[in-house]
Design a protein around this motif. Structure first.
Motif, PDB file in Angstrom:
ATOM      1  N   PRO A 275       0.799  -1.233   0.000  1.00  0.00           N
ATOM      2  CA  PRO A 275       0.000   0.000   0.000  1.00  0.00           C
ATOM      3  C   PRO A 275       0.828   1.278   0.000  1.00  0.00           C
ATOM      4  N   ASN A 276       1.942   1.297   0.750  1.00  0.00           N
ATOM      5  CA  ASN A 276       2.784   2.491   0.841  1.00  0.00           C
ATOM      6  C   ASN A 276       1.926   3.730   1.114  1.00  0.00           C
ATOM      7  N   ALA A 277       2.046   4.764   0.277  1.00  0.00           N
ATOM      8  CA  ALA A 277       1.274   5.996   0.501  1.00  0.00           C
ATOM      9  C   ALA A 277       0.147   6.142  -0.515  1.00  0.00           C
ATOM     10  N   ASP A 278      -0.339   5.036  -1.037  1.00  0.00           N
ATOM     11  CA  ASP A 278      -1.422   5.064  -2.013  1.00  0.00           C
ATOM     12  C   ASP A 278      -2.640   5.801  -1.435  1.00  0.00           C
ATOM     13  N   PRO A 279      -3.282   6.664  -2.214  1.00  0.00           N
ATOM     14  CA  PRO A 279      -4.445   7.405  -1.703  1.00  0.00           C
ATOM     15  C   PRO A 279      -5.538   6.511  -1.122  1.00  0.00           C
ATOM     16  N   ALA A 280      -5.748   5.343  -1.722  1.00  0.00           N
ATOM     17  CA  ALA A 280      -6.770   4.434  -1.193  1.00  0.00           C
ATOM     18  C   ALA A 280      -6.393   3.958   0.208  1.00  0.00           C
ATOM     19  N   PHE A 281      -5.115   3.722   0.436  1.00  0.00           N
ATOM     20  CA  PHE A 281      -4.662   3.304   1.757  1.00  0.00           C
ATOM     21  C   PHE A 281      -4.772   4.451   2.756  1.00  0.00           C
ATOM     22  N   VAL A 282      -4.438   5.636   2.319  1.00  0.00           N
ATOM     23  CA  VAL A 282      -4.560   6.802   3.200  1.00  0.00           C
ATOM     24  C   VAL A 282      -6.015   6.982   3.634  1.00  0.00           C
ATOM     25  N   ARG A 283      -6.948   6.730   2.728  1.00  0.00           N
ATOM     26  CA  ARG A 283      -8.366   6.829   3.098  1.00  0.00           C
ATOM     27  C   ARG A 283      -8.741   5.772   4.138  1.00  0.00           C
ATOM     28  N   VAL A 284      -8.135   4.586   4.046  1.00  0.00           N
ATOM     29  CA  VAL A 284      -8.361   3.560   5.071  1.00  0.00           C
ATOM     30  C   VAL A 284      -7.878   4.063   6.427  1.00  0.00           C
ATOM     31  N   LEU A 285      -6.677   4.622   6.461  1.00  0.00           N
ATOM     32  CA  LEU A 285      -6.129   5.147   7.710  1.00  0.00           C
ATOM     33  C   LEU A 285      -6.995   6.278   8.255  1.00  0.00           C
ATOM     34  N   ALA A 286      -7.468   7.136   7.364  1.00  0.00           N
ATOM     35  CA  ALA A 286      -8.314   8.250   7.795  1.00  0.00           C
ATOM     36  C   ALA A 286      -9.600   7.739   8.436  1.00  0.00           C
TER      37      ALA A 286
END
Length: 299
Positions: A275-286
């Protein structure tokens, strides 16, 4: 209530010259065997990490993207490198945070990992702000969907579906006697991702065992590849479920050691993109942060 986020990670040396101090920090005062340090330095050097570390750049990109997504201050805190968890907590407090969400970039709970991040975070806050700590998120639907899509992307390149091996960092086997849920949580994530991606043939293996002289959780990925080859498996896809970025354990243990073993065995080996810093992953973290900030967590 003013809220800030402390995004925690294991930590990684910034440059090759930092490796001895980094390894000493991991050892926590225990003796450092010269041969182990030399091996670690050699791995970083072979991966081309001399004056900068791509993993730290990924962590910073993730932090910045999460901050933009949330509209809240996000501070990075490392367990074994700079900036420390205490530094991040201090910056959150200095900014006036009354509530701090603690989120570790590791999805599965263990007393030997997540609980130690929590302890450092609690000590750093020292009761000066309310802590909302995210203990586990390996079964989060968004995270499962993200990994499943990465698996499907690789499947589309193959005429026949590869055998999928889900992996995660091993830990000392004694945690099972202590009732630690780590292995069960990893297997649950693997089952969920397999079901979501439509994977029929899959197994699980640990990786990255440390030379501590005590038994660690298995099976290890290298002998597991031997076992798969012996059953006439020819195509293998590695799907790390316990890592979310391109750590040394990914770039060396899988991309070098496992790849070398696969070539020796005549296996075609592939790996999902992390995932690294992929926007989809960032949305999961958010989403994890928003839920934690809205509802107090037990403990």
């Amino acid at each position: 209530m003013s809220t800030a986020v402390v995004l925690m990670a294991y930590g990684s040396p910034e440059r090759l010259a930092d490796v001895p101090a980094y390894y000493a920090d991991i050892r926590g005062g225990r003796p450092v065997k010269p041969e182990h340090l030399e091996d670690l330095v050699a791995r970083y050097r072979r991966l081309g990490i001399e004056d900068s570390n791509p993993l730290n750049e990924i962590t910073e990109a993730t932090r910045a993207a999460l901050e933009a997504e949330l509209g809240l201050p996000v501070f990075t805190g490392m367990r074994h490198w700079q900036p420390r968890i205490a530094d991040a907590a201090g910056r959150a407090l200095a900014g006036g945070a009354e509530q701090v969400v603690g989120l570790v970039l590791a999805p599965h709970y263990s007393s030997l990992s997540i609980e130690r991040y929590r302890a450092q975070h609690v000590d750093a806050l020292d009761g000066r702000a309310e802590l909302r700590f995210v203990e586990r998120w390996g079964s989060d639907p968004g995270f499962v969907d993200l990994l499943a899509e990465r698996v499907r992307l690789v499947f589309r390149k193959h005429e026949a579906a590869p055998h999928v091996v889900f992996t995660a960092h091993s830990l000392p086997a004694r945690i099972l006697e202590e009732g630690d849920p780590y292995r069960d949580e990893l297997l649950e994530t693997s089952r969920l991702v397999a079901a979501r991606a439509g994977v029929e043939e899959w197994t699980f293996a640990f990786q990255s065992e440390s030379p501590t002289g005590e038994p660690w959780l298995g099976p290890d990925i290298l002998p597991h590849l031997n076992e798969l080859a012996a059953t006439d498996v020819r195509d293998v896809l590695l799907c790390p479920v316990g890592f979310v970025a391109d750590h040394l354990e990914i770039r060396w243990d899988l991309d070098v050691e496992a790849a070398d073993r696969a070539r020796e065995l005549g296996l075609r080996l592939d790996r999902i993109e992390l995932p690294n810093a992929d926007p989809a992953f960032v949305r999961v973290l958010a989403g994890l942060v928003r839920r934690a900030a809205a509802v107090p967590l037990n403990g």
